[in-house]
Motif scaffolding. Structure first.
Motif, mmCIF file in Angstrom:
data_model
loop_
_atom_site.group_PDB
_atom_site.id
_atom_site.type_symbol
_atom_site.label_atom_id
_atom_site.label_comp_id
_atom_site.label_asym_id
_atom_site.label_seq_id
_atom_site.Cartn_x
_atom_site.Cartn_y
_atom_site.Cartn_z
ATOM 1 N N GLU A 27 0.837 -1.206 0.000
ATOM 2 C CA GLU A 27 0.000 0.000 0.000
ATOM 3 C C GLU A 27 0.872 1.256 0.000
ATOM 4 O O GLU A 27 0.634 2.190 -0.771
ATOM 5 C CB GLU A 27 -0.947 0.032 1.212
ATOM 6 N N GLN A 28 1.885 1.292 0.874
ATOM 7 C CA GLN A 28 2.781 2.444 0.927
ATOM 8 C C GLN A 28 3.614 2.534 -0.342
ATOM 9 O O GLN A 28 3.827 3.614 -0.885
ATOM 10 C CB GLN A 28 3.684 2.381 2.161
ATOM 11 N N CYS A 29 4.068 1.404 -0.820
ATOM 12 C CA CYS A 29 4.808 1.348 -2.081
ATOM 13 C C CYS A 29 3.970 1.966 -3.200
ATOM 14 O O CYS A 29 4.453 2.815 -3.957
ATOM 15 C CB CYS A 29 5.149 -0.110 -2.393
ATOM 16 N N SER A 30 2.724 1.574 -3.290
ATOM 17 C CA SER A 30 1.839 2.064 -4.339
ATOM 18 C C SER A 30 1.607 3.562 -4.215
ATOM 19 O O SER A 30 1.633 4.295 -5.222
ATOM 20 C CB SER A 30 0.509 1.310 -4.297
ATOM 21 N N ALA A 31 1.384 4.045 -2.999
ATOM 22 C CA ALA A 31 1.193 5.484 -2.786
ATOM 23 C C ALA A 31 2.428 6.256 -3.250
ATOM 24 O O ALA A 31 2.310 7.324 -3.868
ATOM 25 C CB ALA A 31 0.889 5.763 -1.318
#
Length: 182
Positions: A27-31
């Protein structure tokens, strides 16, 4: 020589939270990837996605047989929803190996770029394999460590350690903030 080539590797539903191959911290990677894509100026961008080949050979035949159920799941193989608008704007390159560099369009763009910026999943296979292939081609690599996710913290750290070992010439390890502010 043009600016950077940004590769967004395999941000498919299979790797999303709750996906069959969920990556740690996706999720953080994607953001962070989306932040990078929103900051694009003159950079070229390619998204990639893994698509099983019709006639795999060698170990890929076994790999694709083991993963047949995932390969045949159209939802699992689609890009995560947040990337669909970017797929309308930038090319989405299909690949049937770990390394995106086996694709001629990626190779040609990488050779023309000042640097290749790596983001996406899975750190310890597709991203690392792409990095090593591009390094062998003579490309400079920027590894955005908080815009890459993998199987576990340990294997993500190991991937970063491998690429950090090459940072005297071939690679530069950065965070999203560092890259966007550059």
């Amino acid at each position: 020589m043009q600016g950077d080539l940004i590769l967004v590797i395999d941000m498919q539903n299979a790797y999303a939270e709750g996906g069959v191959w969920q990556c740690r911290g996706v999720e953080q990677c994607s953001a962070n990837i989306c932040r990078i894509l929103e900051s694009v100026k003159d950079e070229e961008v390619f998204l990639t996605k893994y698509v099983a080949p019709e006639n795999p050979v060698g170990a890929w035949k076994d790999y694709n047989e083991i993963n047949r159920e995932v390969n045949e799941d159209s939802f699992a193989n689609e890009l995560m929803p947040e990337y669909l608008p970017y797929a309308d704007k930038y090319p989405c390159i299909e690949k049937d190996t770990y390394s995106a560099a086996y694709n001629k369009q990626v190779r040609d763009a990488a050779k023309a770029a000042k640097r290749v910026v790596l983001t996406g999943v899975v750190a310890e296979c597709c991203v690392l394999s792409t990095a090593m292939s591009l390094i062998d081609m003579g490309c400079y690599i920027v590894y955005i460590k908080d815009a890459v996710a993998g199987i576990s913290r340990r294997t993500c750290d190991a991937t970063e350690l491998i690429l950090r070992g090459l940072d005297y010439v071939h690679t530069k390890i950065m965070t999203t903030d560092e890259y966007v502010k550059e």
